[in-house]
Scaffold this motif. Structure first.
Motif, PDB file in Angstrom:
ATOM      1  N   GLU A 108      14.741  -0.885  -7.160  1.00  0.00           N
ATOM      2  CA  GLU A 108      15.859  -0.790  -6.428  1.00  0.00           C
ATOM      3  C   GLU A 108      15.720   0.244  -5.186  1.00  0.00           C
ATOM      4  O   GLU A 108      16.154  -0.113  -4.182  1.00  0.00           O
ATOM      5  N   TYR A 109      15.077   1.405  -5.373  1.00  0.00           N
ATOM      6  CA  TYR A 109      14.731   2.219  -4.346  1.00  0.00           C
ATOM      7  C   TYR A 109      13.851   1.547  -3.418  1.00  0.00           C
ATOM      8  O   TYR A 109      14.157   1.692  -2.203  1.00  0.00           O
ATOM      9  N   PHE A 110      12.875   0.932  -3.649  1.00  0.00           N
ATOM     10  CA  PHE A 110      11.917   0.516  -2.852  1.00  0.00           C
ATOM     11  C   PHE A 110      12.530  -0.686  -2.086  1.00  0.00           C
ATOM     12  O   PHE A 110      12.332  -1.129  -0.840  1.00  0.00           O
ATOM     13  N   GLU A 111      13.454  -1.475  -2.550  1.00  0.00           N
ATOM     14  CA  GLU A 111      14.032  -2.649  -2.128  1.00  0.00           C
ATOM     15  C   GLU A 111      15.044  -2.106  -0.979  1.00  0.00           C
ATOM     16  O   GLU A 111      15.215  -2.760   0.170  1.00  0.00           O
ATOM     17  N   THR A 125      14.517   1.067   0.244  1.00  0.00           N
ATOM     18  CA  THR A 125      13.874   1.813   1.472  1.00  0.00           C
ATOM     19  C   THR A 125      12.878   0.607   2.274  1.00  0.00           C
ATOM     20  O   THR A 125      12.941   0.817   3.637  1.00  0.00           O
ATOM     21  N   LEU A 126      12.550  -0.360   1.862  1.00  0.00           N
ATOM     22  CA  LEU A 126      11.489  -1.356   2.458  1.00  0.00           C
ATOM     23  C   LEU A 126      12.236  -2.569   3.019  1.00  0.00           C
ATOM     24  O   LEU A 126      11.906  -3.445   3.889  1.00  0.00           O
ATOM     25  N   GLY A 127      13.421  -2.869   2.421  1.00  0.00           N
ATOM     26  CA  GLY A 127      14.259  -4.164   3.040  1.00  0.00           C
ATOM     27  C   GLY A 127      13.635  -5.144   2.376  1.00  0.00           C
ATOM     28  O   GLY A 127      13.809  -6.262   3.075  1.00  0.00           O
ATOM     29  N   ILE A 128      13.122  -5.370   1.144  1.00  0.00           N
ATOM     30  CA  ILE A 128      12.430  -6.293   0.803  1.00  0.00           C
ATOM     31  C   ILE A 128      12.937  -6.705  -0.592  1.00  0.00           C
ATOM     32  O   ILE A 128      13.036  -5.640  -1.483  1.00  0.00           O
ATOM     33  N   SER A 129      13.300  -7.786  -0.962  1.00  0.00           N
ATOM     34  CA  SER A 129      13.638  -7.885  -2.570  1.00  0.00           C
ATOM     35  C   SER A 129      12.783  -7.155  -3.543  1.00  0.00           C
ATOM     36  O   SER A 129      11.283  -7.266  -3.415  1.00  0.00           O
ATOM     37  N   ARG A 130      13.429  -6.798  -4.652  1.00  0.00           N
ATOM     38  CA  ARG A 130      12.794  -6.090  -5.691  1.00  0.00           C
ATOM     39  C   ARG A 130      11.929  -7.172  -6.312  1.00  0.00           C
ATOM     40  O   ARG A 130      10.926  -6.924  -6.990  1.00  0.00           O
ATOM     41  N   TYR A 131      12.392  -8.489  -6.449  1.00  0.00           N
ATOM     42  CA  TYR A 131      11.584  -9.486  -7.129  1.00  0.00           C
ATOM     43  C   TYR A 131      10.332  -9.988  -6.409  1.00  0.00           C
ATOM     44  O   TYR A 131       9.177 -10.007  -6.971  1.00  0.00           O
ATOM     45  N   ARG A 132      10.444  -9.729  -5.254  1.00  0.00           N
ATOM     46  CA  ARG A 132       9.155 -10.300  -4.261  1.00  0.00           C
ATOM     47  C   ARG A 132       8.234  -9.113  -4.298  1.00  0.00           C
ATOM     48  O   ARG A 132       7.118  -9.275  -4.426  1.00  0.00           O
ATOM     49  N   LEU A 133       8.759  -8.033  -4.151  1.00  0.00           N
ATOM     50  CA  LEU A 133       7.818  -6.794  -4.628  1.00  0.00           C
ATOM     51  C   LEU A 133       7.197  -6.566  -5.620  1.00  0.00           C
ATOM     52  O   LEU A 133       5.906  -6.456  -5.697  1.00  0.00           O
ATOM     53  N   CYS A 134       8.006  -7.024  -6.763  1.00  0.00           N
ATOM     54  CA  CYS A 134       7.236  -6.887  -8.143  1.00  0.00           C
ATOM     55  C   CYS A 134       6.169  -8.180  -8.093  1.00  0.00           C
ATOM     56  O   CYS A 134       4.997  -7.686  -8.557  1.00  0.00           O
ATOM     57  N   LEU A 143       0.720  -1.134  -0.090  1.00  0.00           N
ATOM     58  CA  LEU A 143      -0.069  -0.025  -0.003  1.00  0.00           C
ATOM     59  C   LEU A 143       0.814   0.950  -0.034  1.00  0.00           C
ATOM     60  O   LEU A 143       0.373   2.314  -0.701  1.00  0.00           O
ATOM     61  N   SER A 144       2.112   1.320   0.716  1.00  0.00           N
ATOM     62  CA  SER A 144       2.805   2.259   0.686  1.00  0.00           C
ATOM     63  C   SER A 144       3.390   2.608  -0.663  1.00  0.00           C
ATOM     64  O   SER A 144       3.612   3.893  -1.085  1.00  0.00           O
ATOM     65  N   MET A 145       3.999   1.233  -1.517  1.00  0.00           N
ATOM     66  CA  MET A 145       4.370   1.715  -2.746  1.00  0.00           C
ATOM     67  C   MET A 145       3.458   2.284  -3.648  1.00  0.00           C
ATOM     68  O   MET A 145       3.500   3.167  -4.322  1.00  0.00           O
ATOM     69  N   LYS A 146       2.173   1.793  -3.588  1.00  0.00           N
ATOM     70  CA  LYS A 146       1.072   2.321  -4.389  1.00  0.00           C
ATOM     71  C   LYS A 146       0.727   3.630  -4.148  1.00  0.00           C
ATOM     72  O   LYS A 146       0.550   4.653  -5.152  1.00  0.00           O
ATOM     73  N   ALA A 147       0.663   3.978  -2.921  1.00  0.00           N
ATOM     74  CA  ALA A 147       0.580   5.535  -2.476  1.00  0.00           C
ATOM     75  C   ALA A 147       1.758   6.438  -3.191  1.00  0.00           C
ATOM     76  O   ALA A 147       1.425   7.389  -3.521  1.00  0.00           O
TER      77      ALA A 147
END
Length: 315
Positions: free
Chosen positions: A214-217, A219-228, A197-201
Motif C-alpha cells: 500500500e505504501y509503494f502504491e 508513493t509510486l502511483g501504481i497498483s499494488r497488484y501490478r507492483l507485486c 529498482l527503487s522498490m528493491k533498493a
C-alpha cells in the motif's frame, strides 16, 4: 605466481602524476606486494585505491591476468586493440589483460579502486560477463559491487589465510552478481523499470522499515497488484519475501557479530514481536536464532566481525 612482478614486467609505457609526485612505477608502488600461490579455488589479487592527477598514461603489453577497476570520481579512457571505452563514475571495468590495453586520464583528478587478479575459474565468469556487458558494468541500485570493492581495499598488504578466504568470499560474491546480471540481460533484453529498482533498493537500504505494498502504491502511483506481479517476475521472489530475506540476512550477521539478546536483534532488523521474529528466522534458516548463534563455530563468527550488515553501524 607473483602478481606484482607480472604487472611490472608487462608495463610498456608510463607517465603519471599522483598528488604532484611523479614516478614511473607509481601504481606498482601502491599495489599490495603479495605472492599468493594459486590453490585452485582461491583468487590471488593485488591492488588498492588510487588518486591520480593529469597527466596520467599507462600502457600494458598482454599478460595473464584480469583487471577489476571501479571509478569513484572523475573518468578515464581505456583503449584496447582499436576500441576505446570511457570509464565513468560508478562503472565497473572487468577486463582480460591478455589483449593488452592502455589507461589515460581524461582531465583533472581520477579516483578509483583497481585490482589485478587471477584464478582458473575467472575465465568462466568473464565469458558470461563479456557476452552482455562488453567490458563495463553500470552499477545498478542495490548492487553489492561498490561495497565489496571497498571491503577489498581494507585488507592488509600480506593477508593471513583467514583473510585470503575473506577476500575470496568478497570476490566470488561480486562475480556471482556480475554473472547473474549478464544472464538476466541475455534472457530478457528489456530493462527492469526504474520503479521496481527503487522498490528493491528501498528494501535493501531500509529493511528495518516495514514498507507495505500500500505504501509503494501511494508513493509510486501504481497498483499494488501490478507492483507485486512485476516485482516477482523481475526478481523471482515476491516483494514481501524479498524484504523478509533482507531482514533475516541482517539478523544472521548480527547474531554472529554481537552478543545482543534475541529480542534486540529482532528489533534492530524491524521485527519487534520476538515470537514472530523467531518464527520467520526458523522459516528461512531451518533453526531458531538461538540455535543458529549457538552452533556457529568461532571461526565463522570471526569472519563476520570486520563488517556489519548494510544500514547498521559496526558494533
Amino acid at each position: 605466481m607473483n602478481i606484482s612482478t607480472t604487472f611490472l614486467n608487462a608495463l610498456k609505457h608510463t607517465s603519471s602524476d599522483v598528488e604532484g609526485q611523479r614516478s614511473p612505477e607509481i601504481l606498482l608502488g601502491q599495489i599490495y606486494k603479495v605472492s599468493l600461490e594459486d590453490k585452485g579455488f582461491l583468487l590471488p589479487l593485488a591492488g588498492g585505491e588510487f588518486r591520480l592527477l593529469d597527466p596520467f598514461y599507462y600502457e600494458w603489453n598482454p599478460f595473464p591476468s584480469y583487471l577489476l577497476l571501479y571509478t569513484l570520481e572523475g573518468s578515464a579512457l581505456l583503449a584496447t586493440q582499436g576500441s576505446e571505452v570511457v570509464l565513468d563514475r560508478e562503472h565497473l571495468l572487468f577486463l582480460d589483460c591478455s589483449q593488452g590495453f592502455s589507461l589515460r586520464l581524461l582531465q583533472g583528478k581520477w579516483r578509483f579502486q583497481m585490482f589485478f587478479l587471477s584464478g582458473r575459474e575467472l575465465s568462466s565468469y568473464y565469458n558470461i560477463f563479456e557476452a552482455n556487458f562488453t567490458c563495463c558494468y553500470p552499477i545498478p541500485i542495490g548492487s553489492c559491487v561498490s561495497q565489496r570493492m571497498q571491503q577489498l581495499t581494507k585488507f592488509p598488504f600480506t593477508p593471513t589465510p583467514v583473510e585470503q578466504l575473506q577476500i575470496h568470499r568478497e570476490l566470488t560474491g561480486m562475480f556471482t552478481e556480475l554473472a547473474l546480471s549478464a544472464l538476466s540481460v541475455s534472457r530478457d533484453a528489456r530493462p527492469v523499470p526504474t520503479y521496481l529498482l527503487s522498490m528493491k533498493a528501498d528494501f535493501e537500504e531500509n529493511y528495518v522499515e516495514n514498507h507495505s505494498l500500500e505504501y509503494f502504491e501511494q508513493t509510486l502511483g501504481i497498483s499494488r497488484y501490478r507492483l507485486c506481479r512485476e516485482f516477482s517476475a523481475a526478481f523471482h521472489t515476491s516483494p514481501l519475501q524479498y524484504l523478509q530475506e533482507k531482514k533475516i540476512e541482517a539478523a544472521k550477521s548480527l547474531l554472529l557479530s554481537t552478543d545482543d539478546p534475541i529480542h534486540e536483534v529482532g528489533s534492530m532488523v524491524g521485527i519487534d514481536n520476538t515470537n514472530h521474529f523467531i518464527h520467520l528466522f526458523k522459516k528461512h534458516t531451518g533453526v531458531t536464532p538461538f540455535v543458529y548463534r549457538q552452533n556457529a563455530p568461532q571461526s565463522i563468527r570471526e569472519t563476520h566481525c570486520p563488517s556489519a550488515p548494510g544500514g547498521l553501524p559496526p558494533r
